[in-house]
Scaffold this motif. Sequence first.
Motif, PDB file in Angstrom:
ATOM      1  N   ILE A  40       0.860  -1.198   0.000  1.00 29.84           N
ATOM      2  CA  ILE A  40       0.000   0.000   0.000  1.00 29.84           C
ATOM      3  C   ILE A  40       0.891   1.241   0.000  1.00 29.84           C
ATOM      4  CG2 ILE A  40      -1.773   1.271   1.278  1.00 29.84           C
ATOM      5  CD1 ILE A  40      -2.470  -1.499   2.587  1.00 29.84           C
ATOM      6  N   PRO A  41       0.724   2.147  -0.974  1.00 30.15           N
ATOM      7  CA  PRO A  41       1.607   3.323  -1.020  1.00 30.15           C
ATOM      8  C   PRO A  41       1.374   4.255   0.165  1.00 30.15           C
ATOM      9  CG  PRO A  41      -0.129   3.496  -2.679  1.00 30.15           C
ATOM     10  CD  PRO A  41      -0.235   2.122  -2.095  1.00 30.15           C
ATOM     11  N   ILE A  42       2.421   4.964   0.546  1.00 29.01           N
ATOM     12  CA  ILE A  42       2.316   5.918   1.654  1.00 29.01           C
ATOM     13  C   ILE A  42       1.543   7.151   1.208  1.00 29.01           C
ATOM     14  CG2 ILE A  42       4.494   5.151   2.681  1.00 29.01           C
ATOM     15  CD1 ILE A  42       5.686   7.868   1.568  1.00 29.01           C
ATOM     16  N   ASN A  43       1.149   7.964   2.183  1.00 29.08           N
ATOM     17  CA  ASN A  43       0.515   9.259   1.931  1.00 29.08           C
ATOM     18  C   ASN A  43       1.414  10.378   2.440  1.00 29.08           C
ATOM     19  OD1 ASN A  43      -1.998   8.241   0.882  1.00 29.08           O
ATOM     20  ND2 ASN A  43      -2.530   7.642   2.980  1.00 29.08           N
ATOM     21  N   ASN A  44       1.205  11.575   1.894  1.00 33.50           N
ATOM     22  CA  ASN A  44       1.962  12.733   2.367  1.00 33.50           C
ATOM     23  C   ASN A  44       1.704  12.964   3.851  1.00 33.50           C
ATOM     24  OD1 ASN A  44       2.720  13.090  -0.272  1.00 33.50           O
ATOM     25  ND2 ASN A  44       1.410  14.873  -0.645  1.00 33.50           N
ATOM     26  N   PHE A  45       2.782  13.224   4.585  1.00 34.67           N
ATOM     27  CA  PHE A  45       2.718  13.603   6.002  1.00 34.67           C
ATOM     28  C   PHE A  45       1.972  12.589   6.860  1.00 34.67           C
ATOM     29  CE2 PHE A  45       2.984  17.503   3.428  1.00 34.67           C
ATOM     30  CZ  PHE A  45       4.286  17.854   3.769  1.00 34.67           C
ATOM     31  N   GLU A  46       2.137  11.307   6.490  1.00 39.13           N
ATOM     32  CA  GLU A  46       1.646  10.214   7.332  1.00 39.13           C
ATOM     33  C   GLU A  46       2.766   9.192   7.476  1.00 39.13           C
ATOM     34  OE1 GLU A  46      -1.990   8.447   5.968  1.00 39.13           O
ATOM     35  OE2 GLU A  46      -3.029  10.376   5.821  1.00 39.13           O
TER      36      GLU A  46
END
Length: 403
Positions: A40-46
């Motif tokens: 699962i790809p990461i999200n910005n600022f998480e």
Amino acid sequence: HASGQDLNPDEFHLRAVIEDVVDRYHESVKVYNLSLGSSIPINNFEFSDLAKLLDFLSKHYKVLFIVSSGNINSLLGTYPSDHFLNSSSRIGCPAESILSLTIGSIAKYDNTDSLSNKEEISPFSRIGPGADLGIKPELVAHGGNLILPYNFSPRVSSYGISADGTNLCVDNGTSYSAPIISQYAQRLFDLYPDSDPNLVRALLCHFTEKKNVPEEITDDVINYTGFGEPVIDNALAAGSFNAAYIHEGQLDQENYQYIAFHIPSSLAETNKHSKLRIKITITYDPPVNPDNDSEYSMARISALLIKSSTTGMKPINISGDGKYILPWNPIIQFEKSFSRGYLTGAWDLRLRLYTRGTVKEDYLQDYAVVIEIIDDENGTNVYNDIIAEYSEIYKKIKIRIAA
């Protein structure tokens, strides 16, 4: 598993095992390879709990995690542009850990059917940016290639030893590029046994060769292949036309720190057989705030290069392609070429620490600096010239390389 299936550990169990192993072995084992990751790809600022744990352990125990960037397991669109522009091509947990080095893959072999050219990002190698929008992966190494349309082929893949140690095996993946960098990291810890992981990160990210992306890709190469592929021999010893000063220190929150270094007279602007270039990499391990993902890193360092000139010491403006500076991200790199308007002798690198969040006033930030002096004309032996002029100031690093 009773059914004969291989089961991957759940994240909670994995965190417990990693914490236990590092707690037990950190004094003797400095490099930990993690060839695993979420699809699962990461999200910005998480930041994931696992990435937060790696950052905590890295700083608390002064160890280095090498993490694979993860694999894109199927074609995500027309290759290469639509494939890499798809949001599912981004790195997955725990590759967003800011104190770990994240490793992508490049192809070392190609043929008429292969998707990637030699020395280009592998089709399956996940890309950045990181959760803080910083550089990820920082580095790349050989992990294989694929052929049209998105298939495995032994001819262009990565080879290693089988699990039972009796055969050669072939496969693809960033899981195979990460251990190459882990081995490089361990060689540097062997050379500098009393050093901080900051220095090893700095040397690996400094002495690299930039690697390519397909020409159809127009966005920033740094999100694909980072600083490039480490050239370990250059990180271990000076070449004929370059020399590196390395420095480790601590910054307080009140004062500027000036790191002096010297340019040999053979690199004077009047010498038409030489051309001065300076490349600098700074790494540090900021404290992180696990409760505030948007202000996760709680320290940043500002850097200013100051040259010697006929009118005194002058700050230098660094701009353009050779610069990677993102506030609060723990790697800084910049370089600049000089043709006139400078004197040889003592120059300065000025550093200053800034903090935010819950950092205490007496906090001291460990850091490492690599300052490389290069002759782009290959006309002078920079290392020998520095030793000849300034041997009383600097300590030579003797290295033992096994035959």
